[in-house]
Design an enzyme around this catalytic site. Sequence first.
Site, PDB file in Angstrom:
ATOM      1  N   CYS A  39       0.786  -1.044  -0.104  1.00  0.00           N
ATOM      2  CA  CYS A  39      -0.084   0.027   0.393  1.00  0.00           C
ATOM      3  C   CYS A  39       1.058   1.382  -0.346  1.00  0.00           C
ATOM      4  CB  CYS A  39      -0.713   0.135   1.289  1.00  0.00           C
ATOM      5  SG  CYS A  39      -2.115   0.995   1.009  1.00  0.00           S
ATOM      6  N   CYS A  65      -0.502   4.064   2.328  1.00  0.00           N
ATOM      7  CA  CYS A  65      -0.231   3.741   3.609  1.00  0.00           C
ATOM      8  C   CYS A  65       1.475   3.760   4.155  1.00  0.00           C
ATOM      9  CB  CYS A  65      -0.550   2.112   3.703  1.00  0.00           C
ATOM     10  SG  CYS A  65      -2.448   2.146   3.290  1.00  0.00           S
ATOM     11  N   ASP A  66       2.117   3.328   3.566  1.00  0.00           N
ATOM     12  CA  ASP A  66       3.859   2.916   4.019  1.00  0.00           C
ATOM     13  C   ASP A  66       4.472   4.272   3.163  1.00  0.00           C
ATOM     14  OD1 ASP A  66       2.257   1.240   5.559  1.00  0.00           O
ATOM     15  OD2 ASP A  66       3.188   0.006   3.790  1.00  0.00           O
TER      16      ASP A  66
END
Length: 179
Positions: free
Chosen positions: A130, A133-134
């Site tokens: 992701c 997300c990351d």
Amino acid sequence: MHDLIIIGGGPAGLTAAIYARRAGLDVLLLERLFEGGQLANIHSADNYPGFSDINGYDLIEKFTSHAHKYDYETVSAEVTGITADGNAFTVTTDGGVYEARSVIIATGASPAKLNAPGEEEFTGKGVSYCATCDGAFYRGKDVAVIGGGNTALQDAAYLSRLCRKIYLIHRRDTFRAEH
């Protein structure tokens, strides 16, 4: 017969259970593996409000602890079918059959994996699924995005604002992305 069956015990399913119980509904949550979903596998989450740095397991522990205060029923089973009949739904699982007036499907997603050497070992420690997300973990670094579809190209574009260099790895001679 339950008022509500929730299929999936990740963050969305647990949140649905909290709201439904607060509304006084009789809730059954069906989860095939364990409550928490993909979040349980996250090495570090620093983008969740209220938690500046927490691993996925600890975050899910907080979610489940909160949700279980509302005393809903949980069954570990894999759903194999859903049918509607009038004002009721029948949910068939590998462990039994359940009926409810409503069903919420909160099964989340599963990342496409390469099954490459080291992938499992380094998931959450350099291998991510992701970018949103990351991506911040890779600020200023060289990264590789694998794929040629919409998600891969969107992720590469997103990461280009954070990372020093992006390698886009694709097995075909043309991309499959729509735009």
